[in-house]
Write an enzyme that holds these catalytic residues in place. Structure first.
Site, short mmCIF file in Angstrom:
data_model
loop_
_atom_site.label_atom_id
_atom_site.label_comp_id
_atom_site.label_asym_id
_atom_site.label_seq_id
_atom_site.Cartn_x
_atom_site.Cartn_y
_atom_site.Cartn_z
N ASN A 162 0.83 -1.20 0.00
CA ASN A 162 0.00 0.00 0.00
C ASN A 162 0.87 1.25 0.00
O ASN A 162 2.03 1.21 0.43
CB ASN A 162 -0.90 0.06 1.25
CG ASN A 162 -1.90 -1.06 1.30
OD1 ASN A 162 -2.44 -1.48 0.28
ND2 ASN A 162 -2.16 -1.55 2.51
N LYS B 73 1.02 -4.19 5.11
CA LYS B 73 1.57 -5.12 6.09
C LYS B 73 2.53 -6.11 5.45
O LYS B 73 3.58 -6.44 6.00
CB LYS B 73 0.45 -5.86 6.82
CG LYS B 73 -0.44 -4.94 7.66
CD LYS B 73 -1.31 -5.69 8.62
CE LYS B 73 -0.51 -6.28 9.75
NZ LYS B 73 0.13 -5.27 10.60
N GLU C 172 -4.41 -8.81 4.71
CA GLU C 172 -4.81 -7.67 3.87
C GLU C 172 -4.98 -8.09 2.42
O GLU C 172 -5.16 -7.23 1.54
CB GLU C 172 -3.79 -6.53 3.98
CG GLU C 172 -3.88 -5.79 5.30
CD GLU C 172 -2.97 -4.58 5.37
OE1 GLU C 172 -3.19 -3.73 6.25
OE2 GLU C 172 -2.01 -4.48 4.57
N GLY D 64 5.12 -5.71 26.21
CA GLY D 64 6.04 -6.64 25.57
C GLY D 64 5.29 -7.72 24.82
O GLY D 64 4.21 -7.49 24.28
N ASP E 90 4.66 -4.89 12.36
CA ASP E 90 5.23 -5.50 11.16
C ASP E 90 6.74 -5.68 11.29
O ASP E 90 7.30 -6.67 10.82
CB ASP E 90 4.91 -4.63 9.94
CG ASP E 90 3.42 -4.57 9.64
OD1 ASP E 90 2.71 -5.51 10.02
OD2 ASP E 90 2.98 -3.57 9.04
N ALA F 264 11.85 1.11 15.80
CA ALA F 264 10.91 1.58 14.77
C ALA F 264 9.96 2.64 15.32
O ALA F 264 9.63 3.61 14.61
CB ALA F 264 10.12 0.41 14.20
N GLY G 260 6.54 6.96 10.22
CA GLY G 260 6.29 6.21 9.00
C GLY G 260 6.31 4.71 9.24
O GLY G 260 6.49 4.23 10.36
N SER H 181 10.67 3.53 8.78
CA SER H 181 11.05 3.49 10.20
C SER H 181 11.73 2.17 10.58
O SER H 181 12.28 2.06 11.68
CB SER H 181 9.80 3.67 11.07
OG SER H 181 8.98 2.50 11.03
#
Length: 314
Positions: A11, A40, A140, A224, A251, A282, A287, A291
């Site tokens: 995406n 994803k 997705e 965590g 992700d 990240a 972003g 990231s």
């Protein structure tokens, strides 16, 4: 070294910063929108590649500027994107992402070209899968393709990881060929409702595997992550960081986890620790794909022979 195969979404992310996320019916003022590669599937593939894995990706983009930008990022990460289909009739998928001052987000996804992925595309993308490889999937793309990919890879001896995100509406047959299920605390509760089981996310990590089949890793933001090995609950604490944007953190975790498990026999807790450290970096950046840290930025966890292990077959 084994290969990480990823079948999933690509995406373009439209990112908007807001002071607070809107409630139902509320309009809030945000920053000017910025556009960055995401999805994803793409995020997890980039994370696995930046973690040092050999990665092959199957997916679809539109024949447009957004699609070309995504393909450039995949190439920069060293990902084999030869099985990414380019649609001349459908635009690249899009996600509208609002991020508040605490780094939390709300996301709306329009599938676009992702919906055009076919069974033949999946077969072609997984033609080289062999025993010891790792397949990473998300939700997705159409679930029929997710089930097909899992069945194909597992029949050849690959280890199948499903990140059940977005949370599914039904699970009939979805988990039949999955070895490891990765979910967050909201997604595990959806799965529990579908399975007719109740409890906290820590309890569900222990009670759901007998009902669903695969082992489970549950990520729980600042708490965590959790899993069960040899009948005992394993908790990997989150790193303490100043979060700017949590988009893509999950992700990053999945991609780094897959890369660790594809790198040879590894303890699952050690892989979770490494993935946690990567996702902590990240969230200090903005972003999604941009990231995700590279391997040299993430300190490797020291091996612990006393830990129980989950070994990916070679």
């Amino acid at each position: 070294m084994s290969t990480v195969f990823v079948v999933g979404s690509l995406n373009i992310d439209q990112n908007i910063r807001v002071r607070s996320l809107p409630r139902a019916g509320e309009t809030v003022r945000g920053s000017d929108a910025t556009f960055s590669p995401g999805g994803k599937g793409g995020n997890q593939a980039v994370a696995a590649a930046r973690a040092g894995a050999t990665v092959t990706f199957t997916g679809a983009v539109g024949d447009d500027a957004h699609g070309r930008k995504i393909l450039a990022v995949l190439a920069e990460a060293g990902i084999d994107a030869g099985h990414v289909q380019v649609s001349g009739t459908t635009a690249t998928g899009a996600a509208i992402i609002a991020v508040d001052d605490q780094g939390e987000n709300q996301i709306i996804v329009s599938p676009g070209a992702n919906s055009g992925l076919t069974a033949a595309d999946v077969d072609a993308g997984l033609a080289a899968v062999r025993a010891g490889d790792v397949l990473v999937l998300q939700l997705e793309i159409p679930t029929t393709l997710v089930r097909q990919a899992a069945r194909t890879a597992r029949s050849r001896g690959a280890f199948v990881i499903l990140n059940a995100a977005p949370a599914p509406r039904q699970i009939d047959g979805l988990l039949d060929d999955v070895d490891l299920l990765v979910v967050n605390e909201q997604e595990i509760r959806v799965l529990a409702d579908l399975a007719g089981v109740s409890g906290s996310h820590q309890e569900l990590v222990q009670t759901l595997p007998p009902a669903l089949g695969p082992a489970i890793v549950c990520t729980a933001s600042a708490e965590g992550s959790f899993t069960v090995l040899d009948g005992g609950l394993v908790h990997v604490p989150a790193a303490r960081v100043d979060a700017k944007d949590t988009t893509g953190a999950g992700d990053t975790f999945v991609g780094y986890l897959a890369a660790a498990l594809a790198g040879g026999p590894r303890e699952l807790p050690a892989a979770m620790i490494h993935a946690t450290r990567a996702s902590a970096l990240a969230v200090t950046r903005t972003g999604a794909m941009e990231s995700i840290p590279w391997l040299h930025e993430v300190p490797a966890p020291a091996p612990n022979p006393a830990m129980p292990s989950l070994v990916v077959p070679n």
